[in-house]
Design a protein around this motif. Sequence first.
Motif, short mmCIF file in Angstrom:
data_model
loop_
_atom_site.label_atom_id
_atom_site.label_comp_id
_atom_site.label_asym_id
_atom_site.label_seq_id
_atom_site.Cartn_x
_atom_site.Cartn_y
_atom_site.Cartn_z
N GLY A 69 -0.35 78.89 55.71
CA GLY A 69 -0.23 77.57 55.12
C GLY A 69 -0.79 77.43 53.72
N GLN A 70 -1.47 78.44 53.21
CA GLN A 70 -2.14 78.30 51.93
C GLN A 70 -1.16 77.94 50.81
N GLY A 71 -1.36 76.75 50.22
CA GLY A 71 -0.52 76.31 49.12
C GLY A 71 0.87 75.85 49.51
N ALA A 72 1.18 75.83 50.81
CA ALA A 72 2.52 75.46 51.26
C ALA A 72 2.75 73.95 51.16
N PRO A 73 3.98 73.54 50.88
CA PRO A 73 4.30 72.10 50.95
C PRO A 73 4.20 71.60 52.38
N ILE A 74 4.00 70.31 52.55
CA ILE A 74 3.94 69.69 53.87
C ILE A 74 5.21 68.88 54.10
N PHE A 75 5.91 69.21 55.19
CA PHE A 75 7.09 68.48 55.63
C PHE A 75 6.69 67.59 56.80
N VAL A 76 6.97 66.30 56.69
CA VAL A 76 6.63 65.34 57.74
C VAL A 76 7.91 64.83 58.38
N THR A 77 7.98 64.87 59.70
CA THR A 77 9.12 64.31 60.42
C THR A 77 8.61 63.24 61.38
N VAL A 78 9.24 62.05 61.34
CA VAL A 78 8.76 60.90 62.09
C VAL A 78 9.81 60.48 63.12
N HIS A 79 9.38 60.37 64.36
CA HIS A 79 10.26 60.02 65.49
C HIS A 79 10.65 58.55 65.46
N GLY A 80 11.68 58.23 66.28
CA GLY A 80 12.09 56.85 66.47
C GLY A 80 11.40 56.23 67.67
N ILE A 81 11.91 55.09 68.16
CA ILE A 81 11.23 54.37 69.23
C ILE A 81 11.32 55.08 70.58
N SER A 123 15.97 57.08 62.71
CA SER A 123 16.02 55.78 63.38
C SER A 123 14.78 54.97 63.04
N GLY A 124 13.93 54.65 64.04
CA GLY A 124 12.70 53.93 63.72
C GLY A 124 11.82 54.72 62.76
N GLY A 125 11.86 56.04 62.87
CA GLY A 125 11.12 56.88 61.94
C GLY A 125 11.68 56.81 60.53
N ALA A 126 12.98 56.57 60.43
CA ALA A 126 13.60 56.40 59.11
C ALA A 126 13.15 55.10 58.48
N GLN A 127 12.93 54.08 59.32
CA GLN A 127 12.36 52.84 58.79
C GLN A 127 10.99 53.11 58.19
N PHE A 128 10.15 53.82 58.94
CA PHE A 128 8.83 54.16 58.43
C PHE A 128 8.92 54.99 57.15
#
Length: 334
Positions: free
Chosen positions: A93-105, A180-185
């Motif tokens: 992980g050193q220096g790696a970008p962070i990808f965040v994925t957010v779930h829906g309801i 979905s709901g994660g896309a709203q966030f």
Amino acid sequence: MDASRGPRAVRAAQRFTFELTRLGTGWSLISLLCTVTVATHEVYGGASEPSPVERVAQGADPSSDVQPGEVMRRALQADSSQAYFVYVSKQGGQGAPIFVTVHGISRNVEEHAMLFAPYAEKYGVVLVAPFFTKDGNPGYQWLGREPSGRRADMTLDAIIQEVAVSTGAEGKKLYLFGFSGGAQFAHRYTLAHPDRVARTAVGAAGWYTFPDRRTPYPYGLGPSRDRPSVRFEPEKFLRVPITVLVGENDTGDEHLRQSAIVDRRQGKTRLDRAQNWVAAMRRAAEERGLSPLVTCERVPGIEHSFKQFMERGKLGDKVFEALFGSSRTLGDRR
């Protein structure tokens, strides 16, 4: 602090195997047996504790047991009730970008982590999937409620700080996706915190915050009684590239917020609302003399289903290409 009341970490790890079907470019029809470590951490502290972000900033030491190549479930060191999944590629992980994925309801956070893990490995990024529970994170889609409710955007910031410390990843700018709901966030986090986001991909949100100061948040950018501290700077958030992905057959109304006002202003379906929001964001940029950076891709044959979108609509490929471009430019961090 009295030792008997200080933070104590109780860890339990359970290993199990699962079959993960890799998707997208170069991954189709390849099944792997993967060993996954699911780790839970419970932290107990004194009665008066700083906020999660404050505790991370003050040097709370998150466990350094994240194993490259394994999807792991963890709890925020500063708040044991807040869980998240993390995956670090075998490159480390050193220096790696962070990808965040957010779930829906439906709160299929583990499915998000598992299905996106091969892409995180291919691109050499650290994956983070926050788990926003119904009771613990009410209204996370619009960043949470104030003053009594937990702010989901601040919770994500605390998680990112912890992951950056424990993995060495670059946490200053996020590559953000939600479905979905994660896309709203995801799109609301981007509007509220444009300095924290490098790029955003939005998958089939039910409804949007439009760039209209005359309409109160979360429908527009105007002041909100429930969320008075949320502020917006269009000149900043309009400079963040945002890709909206929506199925051409996503025209049903299940779990879709509906009212005469919303239908009239945003459209009656997720497809209509996605296109109308993108058009409004592009107009807002042009009115300010900025290049429009918000685009929309309609994907044939896809309804409102994360799994279907991943399996048939190549959602993983589309999201990572939108956020990172070619894997060749990012994946080989040697």
